[in-house]
Design a protein around this motif. Structure first.
Motif, mmCIF file in Angstrom:
data_model
loop_
_atom_site.group_PDB
_atom_site.id
_atom_site.type_symbol
_atom_site.label_atom_id
_atom_site.label_comp_id
_atom_site.label_asym_id
_atom_site.label_seq_id
_atom_site.Cartn_x
_atom_site.Cartn_y
_atom_site.Cartn_z
ATOM 1 N N LEU A 605 0.874 -1.174 0.000
ATOM 2 C CA LEU A 605 0.000 0.000 0.000
ATOM 3 C C LEU A 605 0.911 1.223 0.000
ATOM 4 N N MET A 606 0.899 1.943 -1.089
ATOM 5 C CA MET A 606 1.823 3.066 -1.280
ATOM 6 C C MET A 606 1.100 4.395 -1.052
ATOM 7 N N ALA A 607 1.844 5.354 -0.554
ATOM 8 C CA ALA A 607 1.287 6.696 -0.372
ATOM 9 C C ALA A 607 2.246 7.723 -0.951
ATOM 10 N N GLY A 608 1.745 8.486 -1.856
ATOM 11 C CA GLY A 608 2.527 9.573 -2.436
ATOM 12 C C GLY A 608 1.916 10.905 -2.066
ATOM 13 N N MET A 609 2.641 11.949 -2.389
ATOM 14 C CA MET A 609 2.162 13.289 -2.047
ATOM 15 C C MET A 609 1.172 13.784 -3.095
ATOM 16 N N ILE A 610 1.602 13.794 -4.317
ATOM 17 C CA ILE A 610 0.732 14.182 -5.429
ATOM 18 C C ILE A 610 1.148 13.364 -6.648
ATOM 19 N N PRO A 611 0.272 13.216 -7.612
ATOM 20 C CA PRO A 611 0.667 12.511 -8.834
ATOM 21 C C PRO A 611 1.590 13.390 -9.691
ATOM 22 N N ILE A 612 2.460 12.751 -10.422
ATOM 23 C CA ILE A 612 3.417 13.501 -11.234
ATOM 24 C C ILE A 612 2.713 14.183 -12.415
ATOM 25 N N ASN A 613 1.589 13.617 -12.842
ATOM 26 C CA ASN A 613 0.890 14.266 -13.963
ATOM 27 C C ASN A 613 0.468 15.687 -13.584
ATOM 28 N N LEU A 614 0.261 15.933 -12.308
ATOM 29 C CA LEU A 614 -0.053 17.302 -11.897
ATOM 30 C C LEU A 614 1.168 18.192 -12.098
ATOM 31 N N VAL A 615 2.334 17.654 -11.773
ATOM 32 C CA VAL A 615 3.564 18.432 -11.976
ATOM 33 C C VAL A 615 3.721 18.762 -13.454
ATOM 34 N N LYS A 616 3.451 17.773 -14.296
ATOM 35 C CA LYS A 616 3.594 18.023 -15.729
ATOM 36 C C LYS A 616 2.552 19.027 -16.232
#
Lengths: 655, 628
Positions: A605-616
């Motif tokens: 179960l992984m937790a990230g801060m935000i998706p990278i597509n938002l950065v792009k």
């Protein structure tokens, strides 16, 4: 079972003869009943009446410095504010610092080091420094033709907005207190309940000798003032002729500071157009934590353990000189969440030893923010190993040519790393108290392949998981199945070249370069925008540009409550409701099996801060601190954490 | 009419659709409680992580980055580790020295894949057929993109993605782009709308709430030039005119908090209670080509005067627990009832059920409810007592009342709306009606793309017989009819770019009657540009939108250019209704572009043919929109 409407209840060709008033009454009562039904359905019981003594009518307290209390009741807060803000906004930095209407957390940290240290590495402290946030709100402002105004940034730097700072631009150009985001004064200089105001709160201005507001009032502070032999002289007003430590004029009790509603003034984000970007507080109000257990936000997020009610520390809250104040309940100010820093460790966590302003000398801090950005911490500048092995012609920026200065910087960075490490632990702590995962279950094989499932559970009673900015929270399962020859036969939750899982927002998937992950299990909610025709579609940013080429936001032209959202955009929640659970079911296609069993299953179960597509998506606006999108994306991907993990072995006969 | 039989049929159809969706096992699975989350007995071979051998890829099975030790009571970092001692009060003790950024080495490898190495499973037959059909619909897209680029001399948004690096996050350094200033409102006092500056002290109400009254005045203006030449048959409605027309909307909002406000609005140049012309509202216009209309007698006009001072919008909106914070000081009760009262616009089921721009009503809403499989439920009760438009384009009914319960709920895969409403109409000609509706919105994940879809099923049941009158646009029909409306909207975004291809279809069985409709259009405007009125002047929908026994469809291509500042829509559509001469087919093109910070220029045209009439009907209009 599906619900069915009972045809026999429909009256045809006959006038319904309900008296009109009775119909209205029935409608109101029926609605209230239905609401109550949903209200109690979670825990199966109606809320009990709170037995604790309820406070008297909330008292509005004016922010009058104690030195002037004897004078007429003047609204000094507003007067000071307008005068001082005028000065800070348009005059030189130096004067601004001398007559600072909003003291820096560093000032508070002198007597409250524990609070400061916890806060300094908290998401609150990172709120305005985040380059992702700043670029996000810049992008939204550009795409909305400036009409977003200060909606986003008002929450992230209330001080900066009160000082009328620019919305865009670099944090290097901001007032030091504005850079601190949700700093001390943002909560402790509020004297009125603001309701669900999306962060539009009024801050009481004034220097460090101004009145502050706390949950318990002046009692303990009076004890300190009454004992100058132990604590020394505390200056409760600005007087250069008096020698002593600066302190508050008074601490006024502000009841709401200890309630969930205080958090709700920022953590229910309702755009004036009616878009409910975040509704953590609204979720809380419907939750068992509020209704059944009578908890509040602070119980779980300001206690000893992040993310669950665990009691509070009982210890001194201040250290005046070498003397500690009498012990009492002390709240933690970590308030950890899924966010983490992606910026230079010299800039964050907030460290008075690290940062000085351009017009200050090194007694105020080692280097300016601009100088820190030049310090290559990844190459271990300042460490013994680097300094001894570096080539003689190694070129340093002017600010870092002095090896002694580099070593000082390295020492500070080591402190920063330690603090970031503690915060990472706290982040995992709050995530693990929010999410549970079962073992691999339901394993069986048939002609379609191997089947298994795991259950993901929201362990919290207080809100959905994830909550808040759940439209951009990648909480997902990463699954790998491989055979005894270590050949992978199945993946889900794997990442594309940018670091996104393979949903429709992945640019590689969207552009048809790699297949979509059809079995992806993700708890990320989705922003849905209305198409001009053809229903709705998911978008990375909730801007309905299909409807027209000019998105221009003004207050909603119709009540936004009946729909709970504007016509053009909404959020499709995918979260787990409090104490809710969801099965993630997987099938390894038979065509992928190699015949080299047994097969091994690993589920994270992984937790990230935000998706990278938002950065792009927002990279066209640029990022602060000279970072490029790739650097930001890589830091975000590296910051993902494993919240839970399990595995299993699949023995099966293959023919 | 066999009203009773068809009523049962309608109810069953709605119920079956609802049941099919709600009863899907995936929803049932989400309804199990937390207690049994881990209770399912593991089938043999369930072992722990410790028994799993090293993972492929050369690494070892990773441990969580930091073993969690917070579960045991008392195991947590205490603040003592930050004790202010030593040479600097920043020193802290009890935590080991760390010389690396905690994210520098995450302890595991992320599996980056640009190319997916696993074999793809063969799609099922149904998916194969479906995706072939959608690929067929997508075929005109590429030539239309080229045509659009040629016509506008602007770059298609998709073309920026033809760069082979386009999927990758950029590694190029880029400075911060400045953002434009906030466009001010006409009046914003004392607080600016989303503007920087201090927030003033609030005023405490006797209830304990803090309000900060602020006045905002804003609005928009639309000015258009229209030409319309309809070829109509005997007894059919149509328009023939050329006109200048204007629509000004001004709003004043007295804002108190983030949730409480009073809003009033006027549209001084168009009037809803004007003469009952074909589009309901009377827009101030000048006809440079004399207006004539077919169907039941002709009307000749040189202009229209819609100047008025009517309040189009006048309502208060708020939330109970925000107005009376003292009743729940600890925020532990569910008292967040939202409500609105007054004259307001209202829309449910995307306008298929209720589509009113001026109705007197009170609404009560609960939001953010969950449980029983709902992830986010909104419930709204509505009572409307005045200005219910049932007989477009005639003037709104001032005596009919509407009661309704409208819900929207997010599930794991879709969003569902379940709505029911009843109109109590003292007018013995119009009569009462009960309308129920269900809709589901979801994204269907295919093997090659994802398909947006939205399905509606609505049914109307006259409870005291069908009411007669003029239904819409001069066509005969029942004001209160029994019937069903099935409506589907499907769209897809082709790879590379943000364009949209939509395919919408409706089927009306018998005489479906919505609860309330805007005077300008029927409930089918969402089908396509060809089924929607312009909302400006007498420029009605090119295709008829009568909701009795008809079927219609529209296929459209929306193409974005110039980083979404320009867009073109190409659309074809057809409709067939009752009778031999009731088949229509049409095509339309619409171009829009943003100009500066707050202008839009639009130009739109259509061409249609109707069975039984000679020649083509045509229309062309252009419009400038200004927002302030």
């Amino acid at each position: 079972m599906g619900q069915r409407i009972q045809p026999s209840r429909v009256v045809t060709n006959r006038r319904l003869r309900l008296p009109r008033m009775a119909a209205v009454a029935a409608f109101v009562l029926g609605f209230a009943g239905l609401s109550a039904h949903f209200a109690v359905s979670q825990d199966g019981s109606r809320p009990v009446t709170r037995t604790a003594k309820q406070p008297a009518k909330l008292q509005l307290i004016s922010a009058v410095p104690i030195a002037e209390e004897s004078e007429a009741l003047i609204d000094l807060a507003s007067i000071n504010r307008s005068e001082v803000i005028g000065a800070t906004a348009f005059e030189a930095h130096a004067q601004c610092y001398e007559d600072n209407p909003f003291p820096s957390a560093k000032t508070c940290g002198v007597c409250h080091p524990k609070h400061f240290r916890e806060w300094s590495v908290s998401p609150h402290a990172y709120a305005q420094l985040s380059p992702v946030f700043n670029s996000f709100q810049n992008a939204e402002n550009i795409l909305l033709h400036g009409t977003l105004g200060d909606f986003c940034i008002r929450c992230h730097t209330p001080v900066g907005m009160a000082l009328q700072e620019q919305k865009g631009g670099s944090n290097l150009d901001r007032h030091p207190t504005a850079r601190e985001g949700i700093t001390c004064v943002v909560c402790h200089r509020i004297n009125q309940p603001n309701g669900r105001g999306s962060g539009r709160t009024n801050l009481v201005a004034g220097g460090e000798n101004q009145v502050v507001f706390g949950p318990t009032g002046n009692t303990h502070f009076e004890d300190v003032l009454a004992d100058p032999d132990k604590y020394g002289v505390i200056k409760t007003e600005k007087d250069e002729t008096v020698r002593g430590r600066d302190g508050h004029a008074q601490i006024h009790k502000f009841f709401q500071l200890g309630t969930s509603g205080f958090c709700g003034q920022c953590h229910d984000v309702l755009f004036p157009l009616g878009f409910r970007l975040e509704d953590a507080f609204s979720e809380f109000k419907s939750s068992p934590a509020a209704r059944k257990y009578k908890l509040n936000c602070q119980d779980c997020h300001m206690g000893k353990i992040e993310g669950k009610p665990s009691g509070f520390f009982f210890e001194p809250v201040a250290k005046v000189g070498n003397a500690e104040s009498p012990p009492r309940r002390r709240t933690s100010h970590f308030m950890a969440g899924p966010d983490h820093s992606v910026i230079h460790p010299g800039l964050y966590p907030h460290n008075p030893d690290a940062i000085r302003e351009v017009d200050e000398d090194e007694t105020h801090g080692l280097a300016t923010m601009a100088e820190w950005i030049q310090f290559d911490w990844r190459k271990n500048w300042g460490s013994s190993k680097f300094e001894q092995s570096k080539p003689k012609d190694y070129q340093f920026p002017t600010a870092w040519e002095d090896p002694a200065r580099r070593q000082k910087a390295r020492k500070i960075l080591n402190q920063q790393f330690r603090l970031l490490t503690v915060y990472k632990k706290k982040r995992i702590e709050v995530l693990r108290n929010g999410f549970g995962m079962s073992d691999v279950q339901g394993m069986h094989a048939d002609e379609k392949g191997l089947h298994f499932k795991v259950n993901v559970v929201n362990l919290t009673t207080g809100h959905g998981a994830p909550t808040g900015f759940d439209g951009e929270r990648p909480i997902y399962l990463q699954v790998v199945v491989w055979d005894r020859n270590k050949q992978v036969v199945f993946r889900s939750g794997d990442l594309d070249g940018n670091g996104d899982y393979r949903d429709d927002h992945s640019f590689f998937v969207h552009n048809g370069k790699i297949p979509r992950d059809r079995q992806l299990f993700s708890l990320q909610s989705k922003f849905i925008t209305r198409n001009i025709r053809g229903g709705e579609r998911e978008q990375i940013l909730p801007i309905p540009y299909s409807l027209n080429p000019l998105n221009f936001d003004r207050p909603a032209l119709r009540p936004f409550t009946p729909l709970g959202r504007p016509l053009g955009a909404r959020k499709h929640k995918q979260i787990l409701e409090p104490l809710g659970n969801r099965w993630a079911k997987y099938r390894v296609p038979a065509c992928n099996l190699t015949g080299n069993g047994p097969y091994y299953i690993n589920v994270r179960l992984m937790a990230g801060m935000i998706p990278i597509n938002l950065v792009k998506t927002i990279e066209f606006t640029g990022f602060d601190y000279g970072m490029n999108a790739r650097e930001v994306a890589d830091a975000i991907t590296r910051g993902q954490v494993i919240v839970r993990e399990t595995g299993a072995v699949f023995n099966c006969h293959e023919e | 009419m066999h009203a009773r039989r068809t009523n049962y049929t309608s109810l069953l159809s709605v119920a079956l659709l609802a049941g099919a969706v709600i009863g899907t096992p995936r929803f049932a699975s989400a309804q199990s409680s937390v207690d049994d989350a881990f209770s399912e007995p593991g089938i043999n071979d369930v072992i722990t992580l410790d028994d799993v051998p090293p993972a492929p890829g050369g690494g070892t099975m990773p441990e969580p980055l930091m073993p969690y030790d917070g579960e045991a009571e008392g195991e947590y970092y205490t603040a003592d580790c930050f004790a202010a001692e030593g040479e600097s009060w920043l020193d802290w003790h009890g935590v080991p020295e760390v010389f690396e950024h905690p994210d520098a080495n995450p302890g595991y490898e992320h599996s980056y894949f640009q190319e997916h190495e696993l074999p793809e499973e063969e799609p099922e037959l149904a998916w194969k057929v479906w995706e072939k059909w959608m690929e067929f619909l997508e075929m005109p897209h590429e030539p239309l993109v080229e045509i659009s680029e040629f016509l506008t001399r602007a770059k298609h948004d998709g073309t920026v993605f033809t760069d082979p690096e386009h999927s990758w996050v950029s590694g190029e350094p880029k400075g911060i782009v400045p953002i434009m200033d906030r466009p001010p409102l006409i009046i914003e006092y004392p607080q600016k709308f989303l503007g920087q500056g201090t927030i003033p002290e609030g005023v405490e109400l006797p209830t304990g709430a803090i309000w900060r009254p602020t006045l905002w005045v804003f609005g928009s203006n639309r000015f258009g030039v229209s030409y319309r030449d309809d070829q109509v048959g005997l007894g059919q409605a149509g328009f023939n005119f050329g006109s200048f027309v204007n629509r000004l909307a001004l709003f004043g909002q007295l804002n108190f908090t983030g949730t409480e406000r009073i809003q009033i609005g006027i549209r001084p140049t168009d009037e809803e209670e004007g003469r009952p012309l074909l589009t309901g509202r009377e827009y101030t216009s000048h006809f440079w080509k004399t207006f004539t209309s077919g169907g039941g007698g002709r009307t000749n006009l040189d202009g229209l005067d819609g100047w008025n001072g009517d309040l189009n919008v006048a309502y208060f909106e708020g939330q109970l627990d925000e107005i009376f914070p003292g009743i729940d000081p600890f925020d532990t009760e569910m008292l967040d009832y939202s409500f609105s009262v007054g004259r307001q616009a209202m829309s449910f089921q995307r306008g298929l059920l209720v589509n009113e721009d001026m109705i007197d009503a009170v609404t009560v809403t609960r939001n953010t409810l969950y449980g029983n499989g709902n992830l986010n439920l909104r419930m709204t009760g509505v009572f409307a007592w005045n200005r219910l438009t049932r007989v477009a384009p005639l003037e709104p009914n001032t005596r009919a009342q509407m009661y309704g319960l409208f819900t929207e709920s997010d599930f794991r895969y879709n969003t569902m709306n379940l709505d029911v409403g009843f109109v109590n109409d003292p007018n013995r000609t119009h009569r009462d009606v009960l309308v129920a509706a269900v809709s589901s919105t979801q994204r269907l994940v295919g093997y090659h793309n994802t398909y947006n879809s939205r399905f509606h099923a609505l049914a109307s049941f006259p409870t005291e017989g069908e009411g007669v009158g003029t239904a819409f646009m001069g066509s005969p029909g029942n004001v209160t009819g029994q019937g069903e409306l099935f409506f589907s909207q499907i769209s897809v975004t082709p790879h590379e770019g943000e364009d949209l291809i939509y395919w919408n279809t409706f089927v009306v069985v018998d005489q479906f009657t919505s609860l309330a409709r805007a005077p300008q259009a029927g409930p089918l405007g969402d089908t396509g540009l060809l089924f929607a009125a312009a909302g400006l002047g007498l420029y009605g929908p090119p295709l008829a939108t009568v909701t009795n026994s008809s079927v219609g469809t529209a296929l459209g291509y929306q193409i974005f250019l110039d980083t979404k500042n320009q867009q073109i829509i190409y659309e074809v559509g057809a409709r067939e209704g009752k009778g031999n001469d009731n088949f229509e087919v049409a095509g339309a093109v619409q171009y829009q572009r943003a100009i500066a910070q707050n202008w839009i220029w639009l130009i739109s045209s259509f061409m249609s043919s109707r069975k039984g009439t000679d020649g083509l009907s045509t229309g062309l209009r252009t419009e400038i929109q200004l927002f302030f």
